[in-house]
Design an enzyme around this catalytic site. Structure first.
Site, PDB file in Angstrom:
ATOM      1  N   LYS A 244      16.952  15.332  71.666  1.00  0.00           N
ATOM      2  CA  LYS A 244      16.899  15.293  70.198  1.00  0.00           C
ATOM      3  C   LYS A 244      16.169  16.529  69.701  1.00  0.00           C
ATOM      4  CE  LYS A 244      12.297  14.374  69.875  1.00  0.00           C
ATOM      5  NZ  LYS A 244      11.335  15.339  69.288  1.00  0.00           N
TER       6      LYS A 244
ATOM      7  N   PRO B 237      14.202  20.927  79.386  1.00  0.00           N
ATOM      8  CA  PRO B 237      12.935  21.517  79.836  1.00  0.00           C
ATOM      9  C   PRO B 237      11.738  20.632  79.512  1.00  0.00           C
ATOM     10  CG  PRO B 237      14.257  23.121  78.611  1.00  0.00           C
ATOM     11  CD  PRO B 237      14.906  21.795  78.414  1.00  0.00           C
TER      12      PRO B 237
ATOM     13  N   GLY C  24       9.646  19.693  73.435  1.00  0.00           N
ATOM     14  CA  GLY C  24       9.758  18.990  72.169  1.00  0.00           C
ATOM     15  C   GLY C  24      11.115  18.379  71.926  1.00  0.00           C
ATOM     16  N   LEU C  25      11.892  18.169  73.005  1.00  0.00           N
ATOM     17  CA  LEU C  25      13.244  17.633  72.878  1.00  0.00           C
ATOM     18  C   LEU C  25      13.357  16.182  73.320  1.00  0.00           C
ATOM     19  CD1 LEU C  25      15.296  20.723  74.151  1.00  0.00           C
ATOM     20  CD2 LEU C  25      14.748  20.090  71.796  1.00  0.00           C
ATOM     21  N   GLY C  26      12.246  15.573  73.747  1.00  0.00           N
ATOM     22  CA  GLY C  26      12.250  14.149  74.072  1.00  0.00           C
ATOM     23  C   GLY C  26      12.956  13.785  75.355  1.00  0.00           C
TER      24      GLY C  26
ATOM     25  N   GLY D 284      11.915  13.027  78.480  1.00  0.00           N
ATOM     26  CA  GLY D 284      11.376  11.870  79.184  1.00  0.00           C
ATOM     27  C   GLY D 284      11.696  10.571  78.464  1.00  0.00           C
TER      28      GLY D 284
ATOM     29  N   ASP E  76       8.826   8.336  71.090  1.00  0.00           N
ATOM     30  CA  ASP E  76      10.191   8.793  70.826  1.00  0.00           C
ATOM     31  C   ASP E  76      11.262   7.893  71.424  1.00  0.00           C
ATOM     32  OD1 ASP E  76       9.076  10.968  69.578  1.00  0.00           O
ATOM     33  OD2 ASP E  76       9.547  12.400  71.173  1.00  0.00           O
TER      34      ASP E  76
END
Length: 300
Positions: free
Chosen positions: A9, A93, A97-99, A101, A135
């Protein structure tokens, strides 16, 4: 062998509303799901109890991670789960900040629930996901949403994203989420924050559970987004500020960091498809990981 794909995201704006007594930050953000970059999970049932995780990515603790927390949360909600071995192949990565996990955890929860005959309803899945991380509940629904509270308040977006282009830049920088929020708190003590810092000054207008857009109906605009955490992160990581400046120079209509970083996104309007392609090509030439993605109204 079961194969699952977990997307990511981006945050189309992020506002720190406050800090709860337990230390969790309350946010107001717009989450948009993307199909790439993505992670891949290979799941094999073992016939034994518990979960065993294998991941070749440095920085992923095989015993304490979002997948082991998701498995434990599912067992707590349902009373049991099949023993599994999971091979996680990272494409999202770490510290971007892309959620990633959280997306992995939601994918596993949905599969476990399907495998067990759907013992959990939407509320039960949301409880299990929130036990993993703020998240994670979003990835159960995987559609554009306004996200409030610590991530548990989700409202689908009613906004015309069709035809917009997103250029996502993922530098090889790991920003620790806990550090970013702690740094923000140090810079902006809660008692000293102004109303403008504490709330969305361009917030979507709610009506009947949806967000409205258009003249007279909403004050929020996709072209007027900001991320409060940039003030904490950019001084420590000036490379990210440079990427933001590059995207603006290359024609993006609006640019912001995603989450607590390190990814930076630029949005291009419907008439600027060629600019978006040129910007992506220029940034790739600088050996950055760059993704050019069209947006739609239901996410991807």
């Amino acid at each position: 062998m079961i194969h699952l794909t977990a997307g990511c995201k981006v945050n189309l704006g992020l506002h720190v509303v406050g800090v709860r007594a337990d230390g969790y930050h309350e946010l107001d953000s717009l989450f948009y799901p993307l199909p790439t970059p993505c992670d891949h999970l290979e799941i094999r049932e073992t016939g034994r109890q518990g979960i065993v995780l294998r991941c070749d990515e440095p920085g992923v603790n095989p015993e304490h991670n979002t997948l082991t927390r998701a498995y434990a949360a599912f067992v707590k909600e349902t009373g049991g789960a099949p023993g599994i071995a999971v091979h996680l192949r990272k494409g999202i990565p770490l510290g971007s900040g892309l959620g990633g996990g959280s997306s992995d955890a939601a994918s596993l929860l949905l599969w476990l629930n399907q495998r067990a005959g759907l013992p959990l309803d939407a509320a039960g899945l949301a409880r299990a996901a929130l036990a993993v991380g703020a998240d994670a509940p979003f990835f159960l629904y995987n559609q554009p949403c306004r996200v409030q509270g610590i991530g548990e308040i989700l409202t689908p977006m009613d906004y015309d994203f069709s035809g917009l282009r997103l250029v996502l830049v993922c530098p090889e920088i790991h920003v620790d989420t806990a550090w970013a929020f702690a740094r923000y708190d140090a810079l902006f003590p809660h008692a000293d924050r102004t109303a403008a810092q504490n709330s969305l000054t361009k917030s979507p207008c709610e009506a009947n559970g949806t967000f409205l857009s258009g003249a007279g109906n909403a004050t929020w605009s996709v072209w007027d987004i900001r991320n409060d955490l940039e003030a904490a992160v950019f001084p420590q990581y000036p490379q990210l500020a440079a990427i933001k400046a590059d995207l603006l120079r290359l024609g993006a209509d609006t640019v912001c960091m995603s989450g607590s970083g390190s990814s930076v996104l630029g949005l291009f309007n419907r008439a600027a498809a060629a600019k978006a392609e040129d910007a992506a090509a220029a940034l790739r030439a600088e050996k950055r990981h760059v993704y050019l993605l069209p947006l739609g109204n239901t996410g991807m």
